[in-house]
Design a protein around this motif. Structure first.
Motif, PDB file in Angstrom:
ATOM      1  N   GLY A   1      47.414  45.110 -11.534  1.00  0.00           N
ATOM      2  CA  GLY A   1      46.925  44.392 -12.687  1.00  0.00           C
ATOM      3  C   GLY A   1      46.576  44.881 -13.795  1.00  0.00           C
ATOM      4  N   SER A   2      46.997  46.176 -14.465  1.00  0.00           N
ATOM      5  CA  SER A   2      46.062  46.885 -15.367  1.00  0.00           C
ATOM      6  C   SER A   2      47.129  47.341 -16.578  1.00  0.00           C
ATOM      7  N   ILE A   3      47.028  46.652 -18.017  1.00  0.00           N
ATOM      8  CA  ILE A   3      48.165  47.063 -18.899  1.00  0.00           C
ATOM      9  C   ILE A   3      47.601  48.298 -18.510  1.00  0.00           C
ATOM     10  N   ARG A   4      46.701  49.195 -19.719  1.00  0.00           N
ATOM     11  CA  ARG A   4      46.676  50.354 -19.456  1.00  0.00           C
ATOM     12  C   ARG A   4      46.939  51.202 -18.616  1.00  0.00           C
TER      13      ARG A   4
ATOM     14  N   VAL B   1      52.568  44.433 -14.919  1.00  0.00           N
ATOM     15  CA  VAL B   1      51.741  44.151 -14.597  1.00  0.00           C
ATOM     16  C   VAL B   1      51.164  43.262 -13.773  1.00  0.00           C
ATOM     17  N   VAL B   2      51.801  42.289 -12.935  1.00  0.00           N
ATOM     18  CA  VAL B   2      52.410  40.580 -12.730  1.00  0.00           C
ATOM     19  C   VAL B   2      52.999  41.610 -11.141  1.00  0.00           C
ATOM     20  N   VAL B   3      54.058  41.885 -11.232  1.00  0.00           N
ATOM     21  CA  VAL B   3      54.774  42.035  -9.692  1.00  0.00           C
ATOM     22  C   VAL B   3      53.684  41.932  -8.726  1.00  0.00           C
ATOM     23  N   PRO B   4      54.667  41.113  -7.264  1.00  0.00           N
ATOM     24  CA  PRO B   4      53.228  41.389  -6.895  1.00  0.00           C
ATOM     25  C   PRO B   4      53.576  42.103  -5.585  1.00  0.00           C
ATOM     26  N   TYR B   5      54.711  43.172  -5.573  1.00  0.00           N
ATOM     27  CA  TYR B   5      55.428  44.487  -5.051  1.00  0.00           C
ATOM     28  C   TYR B   5      56.026  45.717  -5.171  1.00  0.00           C
ATOM     29  N   GLY B   6      56.056  46.670  -4.810  1.00  0.00           N
ATOM     30  CA  GLY B   6      56.862  47.501  -5.063  1.00  0.00           C
ATOM     31  C   GLY B   6      56.084  48.494  -6.088  1.00  0.00           C
ATOM     32  N   GLU B   7      56.413  49.752  -6.814  1.00  0.00           N
ATOM     33  CA  GLU B   7      56.034  50.811  -7.746  1.00  0.00           C
ATOM     34  C   GLU B   7      55.010  49.980  -8.699  1.00  0.00           C
ATOM     35  N   TYR B   8      54.870  49.313  -8.982  1.00  0.00           N
ATOM     36  CA  TYR B   8      54.284  49.009 -10.119  1.00  0.00           C
ATOM     37  C   TYR B   8      53.204  48.331  -9.695  1.00  0.00           C
TER      38      TYR B   8
END
Length: 144
Positions: free
Chosen positions: A47-50, A34-41
């Motif tokens: 920033g969304s758990i859902r 949720v919090v990683v600032p780069y890449g796929e996620y």
């Protein structure tokens, strides 16, 4: 279903039999995504758990079918207990297991050995907790 309940259901489904540390490790991975600032996620989750939990192909428990067959062990069939909500709240508040680092992936190898890399070359092995192996991102993850 609220994000909190969805998160509690995922924790129960993915690691309910792994004890507190196993459940906290899975919760840590979700929140790291949720919090990683780069890449796929960062692109998918924003920033969304859902969005992180329901991203296709990420968590077996978030899918009602696997390989064309009904998956009975899914978040929709879970009945989370207070411990699952407590761990979801713990992770959402910013807590993480210290030995996990920035782990973005985990899997159960169904064997005593963890692979050195998972998935492929974008994650490197950090630790094993219970039946699950955990992996931090390599620099190659930034290009995903």
């Amino acid at each position: 279903m609220t994000d909190r309940e969805l998160f509690a259901r995922l924790i129960q489904c993915e690691a309910g039999g792994e004890g507190d540390n196993g459940m906290k490790a899975v919760a840590s991975v979700v929140m790291n995504r949720v919090v990683v600032p780069y890449g796929e996620y960062a692109r998918v989750g924003q920033g969304s758990i859902r969005k992180i939990i329901l991203q296709p192909g990420q968590f077996v428990c978030a899918s009602e079918t696997e390989r064309g067959r009904y998956n009975p062990q899914n978040i929709y069939n879970m009945s989370p207990e207070q411990i699952h909500f407590d761990i979801a709240d713990w992770a959402t508040a910013g807590n993480r297991l210290m030995n996990l680092g920035e782990a973005l992936w985990f899997y159960n190898p169904f064997s005593p050995n963890c692979r050195a890399n998972f998935p492929s070359s974008i994650g490197y092995f950090v630790t094993r907790i219970g039946d699950h192996c955990f992996y931090n991102p390599t620099s190659a993850y930034a290009d995903t």
